[in-house]
Design a protein around this motif. Structure first.
Motif, PDB file in Angstrom:
ATOM      1  N   ALA A 372      -9.024   2.136  -9.762  1.00  0.00           N
ATOM      2  CA  ALA A 372      -9.271   3.573  -9.903  1.00  0.00           C
ATOM      3  C   ALA A 372      -8.045   4.350 -10.366  1.00  0.00           C
ATOM      4  O   ALA A 372      -8.172   5.450 -10.914  1.00  0.00           O
ATOM      5  CB  ALA A 372      -9.772   4.143  -8.574  1.00  0.00           C
ATOM      6  N   ILE A 373      -6.851   3.797 -10.157  1.00  0.00           N
ATOM      7  CA  ILE A 373      -5.645   4.563 -10.511  1.00  0.00           C
ATOM      8  C   ILE A 373      -5.045   4.153 -11.851  1.00  0.00           C
ATOM      9  O   ILE A 373      -4.046   4.753 -12.291  1.00  0.00           O
ATOM     10  CB  ILE A 373      -4.560   4.439  -9.416  1.00  0.00           C
ATOM     11  N   VAL A 374      -5.628   3.188 -12.530  1.00  0.00           N
ATOM     12  CA  VAL A 374      -5.079   2.748 -13.815  1.00  0.00           C
ATOM     13  C   VAL A 374      -5.073   3.903 -14.820  1.00  0.00           C
ATOM     14  O   VAL A 374      -6.109   4.512 -15.100  1.00  0.00           O
ATOM     15  CB  VAL A 374      -5.885   1.563 -14.383  1.00  0.00           C
ATOM     16  N   GLY A 375      -3.892   4.238 -15.329  1.00  0.00           N
ATOM     17  CA  GLY A 375      -3.752   5.282 -16.332  1.00  0.00           C
ATOM     18  C   GLY A 375      -3.869   6.698 -15.804  1.00  0.00           C
ATOM     19  O   GLY A 375      -3.820   7.658 -16.579  1.00  0.00           O
ATOM     20  N   ALA A 376      -4.010   6.854 -14.477  1.00  0.00           N
ATOM     21  CA  ALA A 376      -4.193   8.191 -13.908  1.00  0.00           C
ATOM     22  C   ALA A 376      -2.888   8.982 -13.910  1.00  0.00           C
ATOM     23  O   ALA A 376      -1.806   8.431 -13.760  1.00  0.00           O
ATOM     24  CB  ALA A 376      -4.741   8.084 -12.488  1.00  0.00           C
ATOM     25  N   GLN A 377      -3.034  10.277 -14.075  1.00  0.00           N
ATOM     26  CA  GLN A 377      -1.871  11.169 -14.037  1.00  0.00           C
ATOM     27  C   GLN A 377      -1.691  11.821 -12.666  1.00  0.00           C
ATOM     28  O   GLN A 377      -0.695  12.492 -12.426  1.00  0.00           O
ATOM     29  CB  GLN A 377      -2.012  12.231 -15.135  1.00  0.00           C
ATOM     30  N   ALA A 378      -2.663  11.601 -11.800  1.00  0.00           N
ATOM     31  CA  ALA A 378      -2.561  12.082 -10.415  1.00  0.00           C
ATOM     32  C   ALA A 378      -3.560  11.313  -9.561  1.00  0.00           C
ATOM     33  O   ALA A 378      -4.609  10.872 -10.052  1.00  0.00           O
ATOM     34  CB  ALA A 378      -2.827  13.576 -10.314  1.00  0.00           C
ATOM     35  N   LEU A 379      -3.201  11.139  -8.306  1.00  0.00           N
ATOM     36  CA  LEU A 379      -4.069  10.482  -7.335  1.00  0.00           C
ATOM     37  C   LEU A 379      -4.276  11.415  -6.156  1.00  0.00           C
ATOM     38  O   LEU A 379      -3.312  11.945  -5.595  1.00  0.00           O
ATOM     39  CB  LEU A 379      -3.430   9.170  -6.847  1.00  0.00           C
ATOM     40  N   VAL A 380      -5.545  11.613  -5.769  1.00  0.00           N
ATOM     41  CA  VAL A 380      -5.872  12.401  -4.573  1.00  0.00           C
ATOM     42  C   VAL A 380      -6.361  11.443  -3.490  1.00  0.00           C
ATOM     43  O   VAL A 380      -7.327  10.704  -3.702  1.00  0.00           O
ATOM     44  CB  VAL A 380      -6.954  13.452  -4.868  1.00  0.00           C
ATOM     45  N   VAL A 381      -5.688  11.446  -2.347  1.00  0.00           N
ATOM     46  CA  VAL A 381      -6.126  10.643  -1.190  1.00  0.00           C
ATOM     47  C   VAL A 381      -7.074  11.526  -0.402  1.00  0.00           C
ATOM     48  O   VAL A 381      -6.660  12.448   0.297  1.00  0.00           O
ATOM     49  CB  VAL A 381      -4.931  10.208  -0.327  1.00  0.00           C
ATOM     50  N   ALA A 382      -8.373  11.252  -0.510  1.00  0.00           N
ATOM     51  CA  ALA A 382      -9.376  12.172   0.024  1.00  0.00           C
ATOM     52  C   ALA A 382      -9.993  11.712   1.341  1.00  0.00           C
ATOM     53  O   ALA A 382     -10.316  12.539   2.196  1.00  0.00           O
ATOM     54  CB  ALA A 382     -10.479  12.387  -1.006  1.00  0.00           C
ATOM     55  N   THR A 383     -10.200  10.415   1.514  1.00  0.00           N
ATOM     56  CA  THR A 383     -10.782   9.890   2.754  1.00  0.00           C
ATOM     57  C   THR A 383      -9.835   8.835   3.317  1.00  0.00           C
ATOM     58  O   THR A 383      -9.369   7.961   2.584  1.00  0.00           O
ATOM     59  CB  THR A 383     -12.165   9.246   2.499  1.00  0.00           C
ATOM     60  N   GLU A 384      -9.559   8.913   4.595  1.00  0.00           N
ATOM     61  CA  GLU A 384      -8.484   8.107   5.190  1.00  0.00           C
ATOM     62  C   GLU A 384      -8.952   6.708   5.608  1.00  0.00           C
ATOM     63  O   GLU A 384      -8.966   6.353   6.782  1.00  0.00           O
ATOM     64  CB  GLU A 384      -7.883   8.867   6.373  1.00  0.00           C
ATOM     65  N   TRP A 385      -9.297   5.920   4.601  1.00  0.00           N
ATOM     66  CA  TRP A 385      -9.675   4.535   4.871  1.00  0.00           C
ATOM     67  C   TRP A 385      -8.415   3.704   5.092  1.00  0.00           C
ATOM     68  O   TRP A 385      -7.476   3.766   4.289  1.00  0.00           O
ATOM     69  CB  TRP A 385     -10.463   3.959   3.699  1.00  0.00           C
ATOM     70  N   PRO A 386      -8.347   2.896   6.159  1.00  0.00           N
ATOM     71  CA  PRO A 386      -7.156   2.077   6.438  1.00  0.00           C
ATOM     72  C   PRO A 386      -6.762   1.169   5.280  1.00  0.00           C
ATOM     73  O   PRO A 386      -5.575   0.843   5.117  1.00  0.00           O
ATOM     74  CB  PRO A 386      -7.578   1.257   7.666  1.00  0.00           C
ATOM     75  N   ASP A 387      -7.732   0.769   4.459  1.00  0.00           N
ATOM     76  CA  ASP A 387      -7.461  -0.111   3.318  1.00  0.00           C
ATOM     77  C   ASP A 387      -6.343   0.444   2.433  1.00  0.00           C
ATOM     78  O   ASP A 387      -5.541  -0.314   1.868  1.00  0.00           O
ATOM     79  CB  ASP A 387      -8.719  -0.275   2.451  1.00  0.00           C
ATOM     80  N   TYR A 388      -6.286   1.757   2.294  1.00  0.00           N
ATOM     81  CA  TYR A 388      -5.334   2.361   1.366  1.00  0.00           C
ATOM     82  C   TYR A 388      -3.887   2.234   1.852  1.00  0.00           C
ATOM     83  O   TYR A 388      -2.958   2.333   1.047  1.00  0.00           O
ATOM     84  CB  TYR A 388      -5.693   3.822   1.125  1.00  0.00           C
ATOM     85  N   ARG A 389      -3.699   2.001   3.125  1.00  0.00           N
ATOM     86  CA  ARG A 389      -2.340   1.843   3.644  1.00  0.00           C
ATOM     87  C   ARG A 389      -1.734   0.484   3.293  1.00  0.00           C
ATOM     88  O   ARG A 389      -0.541   0.279   3.468  1.00  0.00           O
ATOM     89  CB  ARG A 389      -2.335   2.027   5.161  1.00  0.00           C
ATOM     90  N   THR A 390      -2.572  -0.417   2.825  1.00  0.00           N
ATOM     91  CA  THR A 390      -2.078  -1.756   2.483  1.00  0.00           C
ATOM     92  C   THR A 390      -1.628  -1.848   1.022  1.00  0.00           C
ATOM     93  O   THR A 390      -1.104  -2.877   0.607  1.00  0.00           O
ATOM     94  CB  THR A 390      -3.171  -2.816   2.735  1.00  0.00           C
ATOM     95  N   ILE A 391      -1.821  -0.793   0.270  1.00  0.00           N
ATOM     96  CA  ILE A 391      -1.500  -0.832  -1.159  1.00  0.00           C
ATOM     97  C   ILE A 391      -0.025  -0.505  -1.369  1.00  0.00           C
ATOM     98  O   ILE A 391       0.476   0.522  -0.915  1.00  0.00           O
ATOM     99  CB  ILE A 391      -2.400   0.133  -1.944  1.00  0.00           C
ATOM    100  N   ASP A 392       0.650  -1.393  -2.055  1.00  0.00           N
ATOM    101  CA  ASP A 392       2.094  -1.286  -2.273  1.00  0.00           C
ATOM    102  C   ASP A 392       2.410  -0.154  -3.241  1.00  0.00           C
ATOM    103  O   ASP A 392       1.719   0.050  -4.245  1.00  0.00           O
ATOM    104  CB  ASP A 392       2.600  -2.615  -2.829  1.00  0.00           C
ATOM    105  N   SER A 393       3.479   0.582  -2.959  1.00  0.00           N
ATOM    106  CA  SER A 393       3.856   1.696  -3.829  1.00  0.00           C
ATOM    107  C   SER A 393       4.273   1.214  -5.227  1.00  0.00           C
ATOM    108  O   SER A 393       4.114   1.943  -6.213  1.00  0.00           O
ATOM    109  CB  SER A 393       4.994   2.504  -3.195  1.00  0.00           C
ATOM    110  N   ASP A 394       4.798  -0.027  -5.323  1.00  0.00           N
ATOM    111  CA  ASP A 394       5.148  -0.565  -6.645  1.00  0.00           C
ATOM    112  C   ASP A 394       3.924  -0.620  -7.548  1.00  0.00           C
ATOM    113  O   ASP A 394       4.013  -0.327  -8.754  1.00  0.00           O
ATOM    114  CB  ASP A 394       5.743  -1.976  -6.503  1.00  0.00           C
ATOM    115  N   ALA A 395       2.789  -1.024  -6.974  1.00  0.00           N
ATOM    116  CA  ALA A 395       1.549  -1.106  -7.749  1.00  0.00           C
ATOM    117  C   ALA A 395       1.112   0.277  -8.215  1.00  0.00           C
ATOM    118  O   ALA A 395       0.667   0.458  -9.356  1.00  0.00           O
ATOM    119  CB  ALA A 395       0.448  -1.748  -6.913  1.00  0.00           C
ATOM    120  N   VAL A 396       1.259   1.262  -7.343  1.00  0.00           N
ATOM    121  CA  VAL A 396       0.872   2.629  -7.700  1.00  0.00           C
ATOM    122  C   VAL A 396       1.724   3.140  -8.855  1.00  0.00           C
ATOM    123  O   VAL A 396       1.216   3.692  -9.834  1.00  0.00           O
ATOM    124  CB  VAL A 396       0.998   3.561  -6.471  1.00  0.00           C
TER     125      VAL A 396
END
Length: 432
Positions: A372-396
């Motif tokens: 979902a974030i490929v090529g995005a110019q901004a990311l909105v964290v809208a729902t606090e699913w625990p899954d998102y905490r496992t994503i490395d900032s390098d990937a973002v």
């Protein structure tokens, strides 16, 4: 005890399964034969963590069954628990008549001497109204009405039913107190006994207080952004004050969504109008919350300049983590506004498998958060699913075109918020 729970959506299905888990013999009833058929197969009408397993355990133990036949459902029930979810429209107006109509349809099937516990959310005076209707429809038959406001939280409903802080129960007479205490004993002995009208008002007051707390801290937080203060530090200063306390509902973040809090604020405002009483504080709560709903959009505009042709990713669509409910979701509302302003919106949610019709053609639903974030110019964290905490900032950083992250509640402050390569914005935090 033999209990019949009437109404089998979120409130009713959770109530029925929890009562069965507590050892009671429970029949869940609803006129909707399709909903009942699915429950008979062990499938609840909506997602709630642990609910499917608890329903099936209740059925396997023979303590829980479901029917759409009222004569079967209410036969031999010592307690009838009315648990219809009260529909709410987009203007936060509750369809109280739906619950009243459902109750009227089942009244003739109540046995003489039944105790009726109402948990459906309706304005003060609704229990009295139902008592009068019952007396008119079933003359000569005596039942006792009580009111116990539901306190279930989406995503944590089973936990809050099985292990409540306390339960509020409004009674008409002392005779039903012992029966209801026995009914609730598997879960708590901390019961706040009061009059029916006081119990009805307690629910309104609780939700209105929480709504007021949210709007207060969010208004303060936006002021903090303007003057360079950090609202989380201010929150700490407030909660360390004995007159406020550490559990106060004061955490800067997104606006309140769904319809629960807004519904009770509306109930109280209507009561004020009906009785000629001014409610300026309550009237301002909804206004303030509506203004704050635009925070993410305003922050995106500040970072991107405009939306036309800009790729914006949104993580999370559900109303809150732990549910698949999209109705009244602030994330869905944001997506609708961004699309209308020309943005290209890419979304992900670990539970939601399809988009609302009005977003189907305009929004891309990805199977992974990274996609979902490929090529995005901004990311909105809208729902606090625990899954998102496992994503490395390098990937973002690697996948996004511009590493702008909007995280109203600072859910990812400990991961993405710590990376200096990411421009991280949160409510009440001055944007770098």
């Amino acid at each position: 005890m033999k209990v019949c729970v009437a109404g089998l959506w979120h409130l009713g299905t959770v109530t029925a399964s929890c009562l069965a888990a507590g050892g009671h013999r429970v029949t869940g009833f609803d006129f909707d034969a399709q909903t009942v058929a699915k429950l008979q197969q062990g499938t609840p009408p909506l997602f709630e963590p642990g609910l499917t397993e608890q329903v099936r355990q209740g059925q396997a133990s023979s303590r829980l069954d479901f029917t759409s036949e009222p004569a079967v459902a209410f036969s031999g029930a010592e307690v009838v628990w009315i648990a219809y979810d009260t529909p709410i429209d987009l203007d936060d107006q509750a369809d109280v008549e739906f619950v009243v109509d459902q109750a009227k349809r089942i009244f003739p099937f109540f046995a003489d001497g039944t105790t009726v516990v109402i948990s459906s959310q309706m304005p003060v005076g609704s229990t009295r109204r139902l008592e009068i209707m019952f007396a008119d429809l079933c003359p000569g038959k005596k039942v006792t009405f009580a009111y116990s406001p539901e306190n279930l939280r989406l995503g944590k409903a089973i936990q809050t039913f099985m292990m409540p802080d306390r339960v509020v129960v409004g009674l008409r007479n002392s005779e039903s107190r012992e029966l209801i205490a026995k009914l609730l004993r598997p879960y708590t002995t901390q019961i706040e006994w009061m009059s029916v009208e006081s119990a009805e008002m307690t629910k309104h007051a609780l939700n209105a207080f929480l709504a007021s707390s949210i709007t207060f801290i969010n208004e303060l937080a936006v002021l903090c952004e303007g003057v360079g203060a950090d609202a989380k530090e201010v929150e700490r200063g407030l909660k360390s004050e004995n007159r406020i306390g550490p559990k106060a509902y004061l955490s800067p973040g997104g606006s309140f969504a769904g319809g629960t809090l807004a519904r009770d604020v509306s109930f109280l405002m209507h009561m004020g109008t009906k009785h000629g009483i001014s409610t300026p504080l309550l009237s301002s709560v909804r206004v303030s919350n509506e203004v704050h709903k635009g925070w993410a959009q305003r922050k995106l505009l500040e970072l991107l300049g405009d939306f036309k042709g800009k790729k914006i990713a949104v993580w999370g669509l559900a109303y809150k983590a732990g549910t698949d409910t999209l109705r009244r979701s602030s994330s869905v509302e944001l997506c609708q506004r961004l699309v209308a302003l020309g943005a290209l919106v890419q979304v992900h949610d670990p539970v939601v498998q399809s988009l609302p019709d009005d977003l189907m053609a305009a929004v891309t639903l990805h199977k992974t958060a990274e996609g979902a974030i490929v090529g995005a110019q901004a990311l909105v964290v809208a729902t606090e699913w625990p899954d998102y905490r496992t994503i490395d900032s390098d990937a973002v950083v690697a996948l996004m075109r511009q590493a702008n992250v909007i995280d109203a509640n600072r859910f990812l402050a400990g991961t993405l918020g710590l990376d200096s390569r990411i421009r991280y914005a949160a409510v009440g935090k001055p944007t770098p």
